[in-house]
Every structure is written in structure tokens, then in C-alpha cells.
Design a protein around this motif. Structure first.
Motif: not given
Length: 167
Positions: A143-167
Motif C-alpha cells: 500500500t505504501l508503494d501505491e500511495e507514493k506512486a499515486t502522489d507522483q502521478k498527481l504531481t505529474a498531472i499538476a505540473e504538466s497541465k492542471v496548474n497551468r490551465k488553472a493559472a
């Protein structure tokens, strides 16, 4: 006795209490993710939330397995930290009108949840190992491994487009 269901006198008591805490937290996450899935407009974010709902349901089953392995009844105790994180997320989500900013807000809230889970699972693994319960530690590590992977995926989504679109 405070907030705890029974006195915590030993590391084993603390391990069980922490298991109960994260069990409650995971069940609350599972209840709240469908709303986030429904409100997400970014397709990648929506898919990420859907994937994580499935993972969360499996993580709950793993926790139930650890309770059983450790000879304890499956039981949650109120996790004020998770309740606070989820309440804050609901408040922010209700205050945001712009859909792209809402995606960024939900993503941020999801990462707060992930970071809490990462700390709890890391702690549980350390406790399990100290208690000589490598079997429990191995299940929790998945589970810890999954949680870390999810956090990395969320960071990638945020940095690649979601935060940019929100700005």
C-alpha cells in the motif's frame, strides 16, 4: 483515556490504534472519491481519481488482512486529521467556480490525503518490523508503494497541465 478507544500502553497497542486510524481514513477516502471523480473536468485527473478509488478499495481489504493476521477485530477509530483534510477539501471545492481552478484544488487536496497516508503507512511498517511482524509489514508495504506512486502521478498531472490551465 482521551481520544483513544482504549489506553495505549505498548508499541503493539499503538500499532493497532494506528491501523484503526488509517482504516477509518481509507474508508472516508473511498466515500469521498466519487464526488471528486464526478467534479473533475480534466480527463487525466478524473481517470487518476477513478484508478485510486479502486486502489483504495484494495487497500481497505489489505488493512482488513493485517487486522486478521495480527489477531485483531477490524475496526476504525475516528481520524481527526483525515476528517480535517477532507472537510477543508469540501470547503475549498464549494468556494471555487472556475472548473480548471477546481481541478487544481481537488488535485491539491488529493495530495494532502496522499501525504497523510504515506506517513501513516511508513509508521505502521516501522512498528510492524519492530514488533517482529514482517508479514504485516510486507502487506502494508504494498500500500505504501501505491500511495507514493499515486502522489507522483498527481504531481505529474499538476505540473504538466492542471496548474497551468488553472493559472
Amino acid at each position: 483515556m482521551g481520544l483513544f478507544s482504549k489506553p495505549i500502553k505498548t508499541l503493539d497497542d499503538l500499532f493497532v490504534h494506528t491501523l484503526q486510524d488509517i482504516y477509518y481514513a481509507e474508508t472516508q477516502i473511498a466515500k469521498n472519491l466519487p464526488t471528486m471523480i464526478e467534479k473533475a473536468t480534466d480527463p487525466q485527473l478524473k481517470q487518476g481519481f477513478q484508478t485510486h478509488l479502486g486502489e483504495t478499495q484494495n487497500q481497505i481489504k489489505r488493512l482488513e488482512q493485517v487486522f486478521q493476521m495480527h489477531g485483531q477485530p477490524v475496526k476504525g477509530v475516528t481520524c481527526a486529521a483525515m476528517d480535517g483534510i477532507l472537510e477543508e477539501a469540501k470547503e475549498v471545492m464549494s468556494d471555487v467556480e472556475d472548473k480548471e481552478v477546481l481541478d487544481a484544488a481537488m488535485l491539491s487536496a488529493a495530495q494532502a490525503v496522499e501525504h497523510y497516508e504515506i506517513t501513516r503507512y511508513g509508521t505502521l511498517i516501522a512498528f510492524a518490523k519492530q514488533l517482529g511482524r514482517q508479514d504485516c509489514a510486507s502487506v502494508l508495504q504494498q500500500t505504501l508503494d501505491e500511495e507514493k506512486a499515486t502522489d507522483q502521478k498527481l504531481t505529474a498531472i499538476a505540473e504538466s497541465k492542471v496548474n497551468r490551465k488553472a493559472a
